[in-house]
Design a protein around this motif. Structure first.
Motif, PDB file in Angstrom:
ATOM      1  N   LEU A 141       0.831  -1.206   0.000  1.00 10.11           N
ATOM      2  CA  LEU A 141       0.000   0.000   0.000  1.00 10.11           C
ATOM      3  C   LEU A 141       0.866   1.257   0.000  1.00 10.11           C
ATOM      4  N   CYS A 142       1.931   1.246   0.808  1.00  9.35           N
ATOM      5  CA  CYS A 142       2.832   2.401   0.824  1.00  9.35           C
ATOM      6  C   CYS A 142       3.468   2.612  -0.546  1.00  9.35           C
ATOM      7  N   LEU A 143       3.849   1.521  -1.194  1.00  6.82           N
ATOM      8  CA  LEU A 143       4.493   1.654  -2.502  1.00  6.82           C
ATOM      9  C   LEU A 143       3.500   2.142  -3.550  1.00  6.82           C
ATOM     10  N   LEU A 144       2.243   1.681  -3.441  1.00  8.09           N
ATOM     11  CA  LEU A 144       1.226   2.183  -4.370  1.00  8.09           C
ATOM     12  C   LEU A 144       0.993   3.670  -4.151  1.00  8.09           C
ATOM     13  N   VAL A 166       3.053   0.636 -15.115  1.00 10.18           N
ATOM     14  CA  VAL A 166       4.229  -0.208 -14.919  1.00 10.18           C
ATOM     15  C   VAL A 166       4.548  -0.335 -13.435  1.00 10.18           C
ATOM     16  N   LEU A 167       4.488   0.807 -12.723  1.00 12.80           N
ATOM     17  CA  LEU A 167       4.819   0.780 -11.289  1.00 12.80           C
ATOM     18  C   LEU A 167       3.811  -0.047 -10.499  1.00 12.80           C
ATOM     19  N   LEU A 168       2.524   0.142 -10.808  1.00  9.31           N
ATOM     20  CA  LEU A 168       1.503  -0.613 -10.072  1.00  9.31           C
ATOM     21  C   LEU A 168       1.649  -2.103 -10.335  1.00  9.31           C
ATOM     22  N   GLY A 169       1.877  -2.464 -11.614  1.00 10.66           N
ATOM     23  CA  GLY A 169       2.056  -3.875 -11.925  1.00 10.66           C
ATOM     24  C   GLY A 169       3.251  -4.464 -11.204  1.00 10.66           C
ATOM     25  N   ALA A 170       4.347  -3.703 -11.187  1.00  8.50           N
ATOM     26  CA  ALA A 170       5.556  -4.206 -10.528  1.00  8.50           C
ATOM     27  C   ALA A 170       5.336  -4.363  -9.034  1.00  8.50           C
ATOM     28  N   VAL A 171       4.657  -3.369  -8.412  1.00  3.97           N
ATOM     29  CA  VAL A 171       4.457  -3.438  -6.960  1.00  3.97           C
ATOM     30  C   VAL A 171       3.547  -4.599  -6.589  1.00  3.97           C
ATOM     31  N   ILE A 172       2.468  -4.775  -7.363  1.00  3.03           N
ATOM     32  CA  ILE A 172       1.489  -5.806  -6.993  1.00  3.03           C
ATOM     33  C   ILE A 172       2.042  -7.204  -7.263  1.00  3.03           C
ATOM     34  N   SER A 173       2.830  -7.339  -8.334  1.00  2.00           N
ATOM     35  CA  SER A 173       3.287  -8.681  -8.689  1.00  2.00           C
ATOM     36  C   SER A 173       4.566  -9.089  -7.978  1.00  2.00           C
TER      37      SER A 173
END
Lengths: 105, 170
Positions: free
Chosen positions: A8-11, B103-110
């Motif tokens: 969540l923090c990274l998002l 790209v950032l969201l995909g990288a963070v979630i995966s």
């Protein structure tokens, strides 16, 4: 909720970074472009603190120290950037980035 | 968790609205709110010293510099709102930042990241002082030199151009 607090923090920091990127790319006002860059720096600082808090670091104070140094460098960057804005304004009497394509003289 | 969501929403929304507004003063004031939100995140994460440094540096100092720059560069309140930027530039910015966000969201979630069972690091100001004065003393000196050089350079940059024969102040 399946997302961990670190995710969540990274998002959060990703969203802040992209808002800053949008501002830096879309606006033609030099001050707003600079503020967009400041937002991106803040997002990077958020990442430092998030990984320090949730990442299980070995050195206990490394993330905080990195954030402190990053804030200091960001302050220097803001001062120099706004001095450049004032210099450009003295030169061409406005601060539109399209008109600032020539910095000499 | 709810606190984090509230802080994130307030921070991102204030930043987005600030970068969309036409009035620079309103943008600067909203960005102060954004920086306060970031400081609140630091407090939430347990990094109190960084939170207070953020309040001192950004909310206190950088916001004042930004406000002074806005006031020094706007000749009248009428032209504070600049001409509308072109549609294609905004579109390109939206596409670029949206792609980066995807790209950032995909990288963070995966990415498999460490879960919630992490021991909370506790760093007191005393620990920070020992670290900054001991192993990182060289870095503190370098940051001091960087700040000194940058501020002197800022003064030099902002003070030249006065002797070009033209009147400065409107």
């Amino acid at each position: 909720m399946s997302l961990s607090p670190l995710q969540l923090c990274l998002l959060f920091s990703s969203a802040l970074f992209c808002v800053g990127l949008f501002g830096a790319l879309a606006r033609s006002n030099t001050i707003l472009v600079l503020l967009g860059i400041e937002l991106m720096l803040n997002a990077a600082n958020l990442n430092f603190i998030a990984f320090w808090r949730f990442g299980g670091a070995h050195a206990p104070a490394s993330g905080v120290l990195f954030a402190i140094f990053s804030i200091a460098v960001a302050a220097a960057e803001a001062a120099v950037g706004l001095a450049l804005v004032i210099a450009i304004y003295r030169h061409q009497k406005n601060i539109r980035l399209q008109d600032a394509s020539r910095l000499k003289g | 968790m709810i606190t984090l969501l509230i802080i994130a929403t307030v921070t991102v929304v204030s930043a987005g609205v600030a970068l969309l507004l036409r009035n620079l003063i309103h943008s600067a004031l909203l960005l102060i709110g954004n920086w306060v939100g970031v400081a609140a995140f630091y407090l939430w994460a347990g990094a109190e010293f960084v939170a207070f440094a953020q309040v001192l540096v950004y909310v206190g100092a950088v916001s004042m510099i930004v406000l002074f720059a806005v006031l020094l560069t706007s000749r009248s309140p009428a032209d504070m709102a600049l001409a509308p930027h072109t549609r294609s530039r905004v579109l390109a910015a939206v596409v670029t930042s949206g792609a980066v966000l995807g790209v950032l969201l995909g990288a963070v979630i995966s990415t498999p990241l460490p879960g919630t069972n992490i021991t909370v690091p506790s760093v007191t100001v005393r620990d920070l002082g020992n670290q900054l004065g001991g192993p990182h003393a060289g870095a503190v000196l370098v940051v001091g030199v960087i700040l000194t050089v940058a501020l002197i350079g800022a003064v030099v940059i902002a003070s030249t151009g006065r002797d070009d024969g033209k009147p400065d102040a409107p």
